[in-house]
Design an enzyme around this catalytic site. Structure first.
Site, short mmCIF file in Angstrom:
data_model
loop_
_atom_site.label_atom_id
_atom_site.label_comp_id
_atom_site.label_asym_id
_atom_site.label_seq_id
_atom_site.Cartn_x
_atom_site.Cartn_y
_atom_site.Cartn_z
CB ALA A 108 -0.88 -0.02 1.24
N GLY A 162 0.80 -5.15 1.01
CA GLY A 162 -0.31 -5.27 0.07
C GLY A 162 0.14 -5.89 -1.25
CD GLU A 204 -2.24 -7.82 2.72
OE1 GLU A 204 -1.93 -6.63 2.47
OE2 GLU A 204 -3.00 -8.12 3.65
CD GLU A 220 1.32 -5.56 5.53
OE1 GLU A 220 2.20 -6.37 5.90
OE2 GLU A 220 0.71 -5.66 4.46
#
Ligand code: 3H9
Length: 719
Positions: free
Chosen positions: A61, A100, A103, A123
């Site tokens: 992210a 992310g 992910e 994270e």
């Protein structure tokens, strides 16, 4: 953004483009949603490959978007749509797949990685958890114990380890996108049900409760009060005990509490601050982007005590050839053995060959004649260092950079011993020098920007977080440590015990309380400095004026301990007692408690109850006040420099962002008010007097930390 092309007839290739790490910004997420839709609706496309441009899959992210109003499509449904696709989707992982990014790859049906790629869910180091399904998909894919390890530590794994764990399906040494396209062609007819990770159950661990209890205990022990690792365990537990949809709800709930927390703000501040300190500047206006470092091919280290040995190892591990000098033959041989051992152990840990041949050992200073850079690491004594600098000036080839490893001494004074003071810079390493991440690069009034740039670059090559600071007594780190320690001594005089003070600081998150740290580093170190400064000499601690020195409150407690040879761990007793000299396990010492009582009685001091709040306020706010003075004086360019010094060199808890960030979190008005309160109670302690910059910041409405520089500039221009 994301680009779509059709390759090899029937493969839809989606390529993420957002340099430098293809972070999943709003525009990139929208690009993925659009291109996936296009690929899935195009009848000519039978399978899909997702890759990243410029050799990087995706860094996760976009952290810069956190703290701003979120826009664009959210990650969770975007990844879910990929997983639900009826056409096979293959992730082609080059460079990095983090957070992310991983992910997203876990939402794909297959993953092909380049052998040099690194993968991870970091994270937790940003105060978050992998909230785009990472905590629910990874345990289903690789099992609970391995997923717990990766998610709670945030560590990156190599492609080889990822293959072994089952995170990726194939590893290639060749072009990853080509391999993924070939793979996509081969699986276009395959059934996808079993490839959708969310459809699967977690492989059941043998004793679920014991496993999670153990994991929780482990993170609580190491987290020092950080909440994200605990939430990570809770989220993985949901994956192991709940159906996927409910697990996703739990992941979302836990993320919601973390996302807006002060700890997440602090950790994300640290992420950017760590990078910002590399963009150094000097009061002269010289900067990182206008000063070119010099090439260094050969380095030398003078003095092979603990620091010199560590520095030699750190230099050799960068691939530099190093001449290590120690004048006594016996010490030289001992050092050679120690350095070789450290290099071998380091190489074993990193799975590489030890670089023993890069280090040559010599008793003669002449051996450094052709070095491009010399780091002097002899005993911390100005006269000795001056002598070494004079000798180096005579021996070294013209243009050699002369660096001194000192924790407090005057760089300008040392530089004045050489004909080329512009070539002199301080490199303040922290023990053990090959392990500790911090390096203070100290420029003197005549250090050239090129020399600073070279030392900063060398620090980076050694894997250090290098911070450029100005020259003053103790530089940044040790200058701020002085009021912190002094207040800890005053607290003992006022009624506290070392255990109480340490407990308050350790509960705050410090790796070690001030007294335990003092026992570890040795009480004699500070005693020598105080004696040099004329503050401590035998007998002085007993007289009438024992608690006043140079017109201000002084505590001779540490001097009194030193006079009894209580130097800390090395002598088996200091603020605590130990089993034996060199022992590591501290125990409260009844002798010390009676000594404190007698001391208070002798000086007419009445012990009162001290609580944790007072310990934190007096120790930390005086340190912070000194930090503001450092900013005012221009010794540090910005608050990030101070914070990174404390996080990487002094065990400050990272989830509290560093002392200056912490001051902002507490509220500058509150810090000012408490300092004023304590200064009123202790007018003989100048460190408690709030500094001008702090007052000015409060008067300017206590701006957020990223706007302090504007006020600092104004205050400095008025000096
Ligand atoms: C996440 O994914 C949450 C999701 O689970 C769920 C959401 C619902 N965003 O470090 P470098 C910048 S959280 C924005 O110097 P390196 C960085 O600031 C995210 N910017 O290079 C720097 O900018 P500048 C999980 C980012 O090669 C530049 O890139 N991901 C991001 O030494 C170069 O960085 C992470 O935690 C980002 N995600 O190291 C990964 N990443 O040049 C965090 C980097 O202006 N990133 N930048 O200073 C890293 O660990 C390292 O940057 C990386 C590269 C290993 C990628």
């Amino acid at each position: 953004m994301a680009q779509f092309t059709r390759v090899s007839g029937s493969v839809g290739l989606i390529s993420l483009k957002n340099p430098p790490v293809n972070a999943l910004s709003a525009v990139v997420r929208q690009g993925i949603v659009d291109t996936v839709q296009r690929a899935l609706s195009d009848p000519k496309v039978k399978s899909v490959v997702i890759c990243g441009q410029n050799g990087i899959f995706c860094g996760g992210a976009d952290i810069k978007e956190f703290g701003t109003a979120m826009s664009g499509p959210p990650l969770v449904p975007m990844i879910h749509a990929i997983e639900a696709a009826e056409k096979p989707v293959v992730a082609a992982i080059e460079g990095l797949a983090l957070g992310g990014g991983l992910e997203l790859a876990l939402g794909c049906h297959y993953r092909i990685a380049h052998s040099k790629a690194r993968l991870g869910l970091p994270e937790v180091s940003l105060g978050l958890l992998p909230a785009a399904g990472g905590t629910q998909r990874l345990p289903r894919l690789i099992g609970v114990p391995a997923a717990l390890d990766l998610i709670t530590t945030g560590r990156h794994v190599t492609a080889a380890e990822a293959l072994k764990l089952g995170i990726v399906d194939q590893v290639t040494d060749h072009n990853t996108v080509d391999a993924a396209v070939k793979f996509a062609l081969s699986v276009r007819e395959h059934s996808l049900n079993a490839r959708r990770i969310s459809n699967n159950l977690c492989p059941p661990p043998s004793d679920l409760d014991a496993l999670f209890e153990g994991a929780m205990q482990k993170v609580r022990q190491t987290a020092r009060g950080a909440v994200a690792p605990v939430a990570c365990v809770q989220a993985v537990r949901a994956a192991a005990t709940m159906p996927y949809t409910q697990g996703m709800e739990r992941e979302k709930e836990l993320m919601a509490t973390l996302f807006t927390s002060g700890q997440a703000r602090a950790l994300q501040y640290c992420f950017f601050a760590q990078r910002a300190v590399g963009r150094w500047s000097m009061p002269s206006g010289a900067r990182w982007d206008t000063s070119k470092p010099r090439p260094i091919h050969k380095a030398a280290v003078i003095g092979l005590g603990t620091m010199g040995r560590g520095i030699t190892v750190a230099l050799a591990q960068t691939g530099l050839s190093v001449v290590a000098v120690e004048t006594q033959e016996k010490q030289l041989m001992e050092a050679k053995q120690a350095v070789s051992g450290m290099l071998k152990r380091g190489a074993k840990r990193r799975g590489v060959a030890p670089v023993l041949d890069l280090v040559s050992y010599n008793c003669n200073l002449q051996a450094v004649a052709d070095a491009d850079l010399v780091i002097e690491a002899v005993f911390e004594d100005m006269d000795l260092k001056k002598k070494v600098f004079q000798q180096l000036s005579a021996v070294c080839k013209p243009g050699t950079l002369l660096c001194t490893n000192t924790s407090a001494l005057d760089i300008d004074h040392l530089a004045s011993q050489t004909p080329n003071p512009e070539l002199v810079v301080g490199m303040h390493f922290f023990a053990p020098a090959h392990v500790m991440k911090l390096l203070e690069v100290v420029y003197g009034s005549r250090s050239s920007p090129q020399v600073v740039a070279t030392a900063m670059q060398l620090g980076k090559k050694m894997g250090k977080v290098s911070v450029a600071v100005g020259n003053c007594r103790g530089f940044v780190g040790n200058r701020m440590l002085k009021p912190y320690m002094e207040h800890a001594f005053f607290l003992l005089e006022d009624g506290a015990t070392p255990e109480l003070v340490d407990q308050a600081l350790e509960e705050f998150g410090f790796a070690m309380g001030v007294f335990r740290m003092s026992d570890l580093s040795g009480l004699d170190v500070g005693w020598r400095v105080r004696k040099e400064d004329g503050l401590a000499h035998p007998g002085m601690a007993l007289g009438q004026a024992a608690r006043v020195r140079q017109g201000r409150r002084y505590s001779p407690l540490a001097d009194l301990l030193c006079e009894q040879d209580r130097f800390g761990q090395k002598t088996g007793m200091g603020w605590y007692q130990y089993d034996k000299p060199g022992g590591r396990v501290s125990r409260p010492d009844p002798w010390l408690h009676s000594f404190l009582e007698e001391y208070r009685a002798r000086h007419g001091l009445v012990a009162r109850r001290i609580d944790h709040q007072e310990v934190l306020e007096r120790c930390l706010y005086t340190m912070i006040n000194e930090g503001f003075r450092i900013l005012e004086d221009g010794i540090a360019a910005g608050p990030e420099d101070i914070d990174m010094i404390y996080v990487f060199g002094y065990g400050w808890p990272r989830h509290r962002g560093g002392p200056m960030f912490y001051a902002g979190m507490v509220g500058l008005e509150r810090v000012l008010e408490r300092l004023e309160h304590y200064h009123q109670a202790h007018p003989d302690v100048p460190y408690l007097q709030p500094c001008n910059l702090l007052r000015r910041l409060v008067a300017s409405g206590s701006p957020p930390i990223h706007r302090w520089r504007e006020v600092i500039k104004k205050v400095r221009s008025q000096l």
